[in-house]
Design an enzyme around this catalytic site. Structure first.
Site, mmCIF file in Angstrom:
data_model
loop_
_atom_site.group_PDB
_atom_site.id
_atom_site.type_symbol
_atom_site.label_atom_id
_atom_site.label_comp_id
_atom_site.label_asym_id
_atom_site.label_seq_id
_atom_site.Cartn_x
_atom_site.Cartn_y
_atom_site.Cartn_z
ATOM 1 N N SER A 6 0.877 -1.166 0.000
ATOM 2 C CA SER A 6 0.000 0.000 0.000
ATOM 3 C C SER A 6 0.914 1.216 0.000
ATOM 4 O O SER A 6 1.808 1.324 0.847
ATOM 5 C CB SER A 6 -0.906 -0.028 1.230
ATOM 6 O OG SER A 6 -1.905 0.964 1.116
ATOM 7 N N GLU A 7 0.739 2.126 -0.955
ATOM 8 C CA GLU A 7 1.746 3.167 -1.177
ATOM 9 C C GLU A 7 1.849 4.178 -0.051
ATOM 10 O O GLU A 7 2.813 4.933 0.014
ATOM 11 C CB GLU A 7 1.522 3.859 -2.527
ATOM 12 C CG GLU A 7 0.272 4.711 -2.623
ATOM 13 C CD GLU A 7 -0.898 3.947 -3.220
ATOM 14 O OE1 GLU A 7 -0.975 2.708 -3.006
ATOM 15 O OE2 GLU A 7 -1.738 4.576 -3.883
#
Lengths: 223, 222, 223, 222
Positions: free
Chosen positions: B49-50
């Site tokens: 998840s960035e």
């Protein structure tokens, strides 16, 4: 190690000049310095240029806000340098009316530009944005037959960041995804104010677990 | 042919079959998030998840939300054992450095040259690119996940994108609710037709140039 | 999370081809993968190009070595890309005789070039080395009236690194100054072998304390 | 004048007076390390070591060495409460980013333009620059710490360095065992003369151009 002044959110807001470039940590409000943001609203420190991942969440139906959204709603912002404004309808409205200037920067480029400012680099070459509008006005280099854009550092006058835990020297530890942009903003700004949930004595944080070294922090706010 | 009804689940279901154990995968907000529901039990992918984590787990049980643990959409999530957290510079270092095997993201338009547009409609909607430009430029494989048609009925698979690009020449695969396409650089190659559709019907209803793969398959979703 | 193969130092050496570009962690031997280095010597894997902070310590009087110095003494190295060779007299001797090529890189530039390789940057602009021999053959840019050199990424075929603790998935935690170049080398190389002092079960390392995420590590060696 | 005998302690003693509480200081290997012995008790400086720590403490007691805790010279050291560790990219980010207030380092030559040479003698000795080029380019203030003379008797303060430079135009101050100089860019300005020497004797024994500061002082070391 030297203890840093522990001040109130109101005192923190008073340290910030109208018109400053302010880096604000957080990702859609997760890991935002909410108490300092509230104090900035109360003191009505305006004309700010803010550097931030996003302009956080504002739901016009419920009035719910997160993170730095209240700064937008209180008309304290002249310019935003950010990767995303899609969860705060007010930012787009004020952009359309011309009140707020929005500079959209890809998220990874934003992170590297902030890091470059803090870490003494004159810029970095990134493939991100090549062949898009983001390329406009930038130097383009070919390295190993791939196109890269030269992206320049993005320093700030003030960083307001949020940590889970801080010691009195200013060493900071973040929790989970509340880390995000906070650690890279501290080195990039002249004045750094860290809001911490828990303030502990010097020497109680394992030196291998420190995320932000004390030398980057000027003031601590407990919240 | 039956009447077309948009079917996001079939897109998610097909994309989930791309992965093998150990792949690092970033699922975008919206439709791509559904992909997580269809990953086979015997395949262990690592979700990135960035906003700063790998090892993304399922939604927390009600009441188990942690304000310090969210995904890139701001939703409460969990982390699996062996996952870890990092800052945004590291997160995008992982992405730009080619350490994400697949990024799955939604599109406004995708074209046969592999261009993708999904971050703004000038004069109408300017949410910003968030992490999408880095994800598309940096990931090893880019999968565009999209219903085949816009609300207007126009095909989202274009000869040439008309909206501002998120990235140029980076899309590898497109999965719609009609079929699975590989981007050749000058056309979409139809590799799989999803029942009950036919290749002919898909070609007739796609603005872009579509070629048939030599080994074209008919896929009957479960 | 997926468990990574736990192999012996000898098996690790067998994964490394002669002639490879090998990044080796450590600072004058502190935080070096000593067991893998010894295995490389034993297997006589040669013609290596090594990327390292320094060529560690070799004292010709006592014969004492640290870190990667044995690779130099065993004539396994064709080229070194490093910031310092002053504590290993053998490196300078072999450089003078023409057996080893030495590319000297300022330490901070070395770190950024390695990071750039791992993190997908096409290069970085640094003020370090402007006006010196290091500038030769490089693009020079002026940003805000300061001179910067464009420095290019430095990727490797293999990284051999050393951590205090690793879990079976490959998450790593370093101790104290033994961290140094280890964390930045892992992302920069195609094959990453981590030597760990302590191997623990998945889920026992606090995810906020991980220094190197598991996805960067291919093999684990216990030593 | 008495006969000149090299005196490293006086250099360390004078440099230690530069600092105020809170300053972040990097002390190079060799002579600069001695500076740590003379920092006044009422001043708390934060020592940075470029191999990855701030809060450098004194040498460990014999038997208290930790193989994982060394300084940039590879010597066993300690860390003070409130110190912390980081990787080499962060360490040089701190240095290059101007977060080190003073760097103190030895020289082979220093010249009146602020150039400094200390990393190689071509054909003779090529240890490499290590972190010196970054430290000199990045620190807010650069203090060159050096005995006034080479073993040959030649002055180390040159009109123009003849050896390969570590950095161009970055030196701010030079402290020798004869006096304290500020680098103006076109000469060395003598700010303090260390007893028992005199300004005239120093000028006569320095290759470079030396000007006298208007507020020149005589310093009598304790």
């Amino acid at each position: 190690m030297i203890a840093k002044p522990v001040i109130s959110a109101r005192e923190a807001a008073a340290l910030i000049q109208p018109g400053s470039v302010v880096h604000i940590g957080g990702f859609l409000g997760c890991g935002s310095p909410d108490a300092i943001i509230a104090a900035l609203c109360e003191a009505h420190i305006g004309e700010l240029t803010i550097v931030c991942n996003d302009t956080a969440i504002y739901d016009p139906k419920t009035g719910r806000t997160t993170g730095l959204a209240p700064l937008i709603l209180n008309h304290l912002v002249r310019k935003v340098i950010t990767s995303h404004i899609g969860t705060n309808a007010e930012t787009q409205k004020l952009m359309s009316s011309g009140e707020i200037e929005v500079e959209l920067v890809p998220q990874g480029t934003l992170a590297e530009r902030i890091r470059a400012a803090g870490f003494g680099l004159g810029g970095i070459l990134t493939p991100t944005g090549a062949g898009t509008e983001v390329e406009q006005g930038k130097h383009v280099f070919e390295v190993n037959s791939r196109k890269y854009l030269l992206e320049l550092p993005l320093p700030g006058d003030v960083a307001i960041i949020k940590a889970k835990k801080g010691d009195r020297a200013g060493n900071l530890v973040y929790a989970k995804t509340a880390r995000n942009f906070n650690p890279i903003m501290a080195p990039a700004c002249s004045l750094v104010i860290a809001e911490v949930e828990e303030l502990v004595e010097i020497g109680t944080i394992d030196p291998d677990h420190v995320h932000t070294p004390s030398i980057f922090v000027d003031y601590l706010v407990t919240a | 042919m039956p009447e077309y009804i948009e079917n996001k689940e079939i897109i998610a279901q097909r994309i989930a079959r791309f992965f093998k154990t150990g792949d690092v995968v970033n699922l975008g907000i919206g439709l791509p998030t559904l992909v997580g529901n269809y990953i086979p039990k015997e395949v262990t992918v690592i979700l990135q998840s960035e906003n700063g984590l790998i090892g993304l787990g399922p939604e927390p049980a009600p009441g188990g939300e942690d304000k310090d643990l969210t995904n890139a959409g701001g939703k409460a999530v969990t982390i699996l054992p062996g996952g870890c957290f990092f800052d945004s510079a590291t997160s995008f270092g992982i992405i730009r450095g080619g350490h994400v095997d697949y990024t799955v993201l939604g599109v406004l338009e995708v074209d046969q040259e592999g261009n993708l547009a999904n971050y703004k409609i000038p004069g109408k909607m300017v949410p910003g690119m968030g992490g999408a430009m880095d994800l598309v430029a940096g990931s090893r494989h880019v999968i565009a996940a999209t219903t085949h048609f816009e609300k207007s009925g126009a095909s989202k698979l274009k000869r040439r994108c008309s909206l501002p690009l998120t990235a140029a020449h980076e899309v590898d695969y497109v999965v719609t609710d009609l079929g699975f396409f590989v981007v050749s650089g000058h056309s979409f190659i139809l590799k799989e037709v999803f029942a009950p559709w036919t290749a002919e019907w898909i070609i007739a209803h796609t603005e872009a140039d579509v070629e048939l793969a030599e080994d074209i398959l008919l896929w009957e979703p479960a």
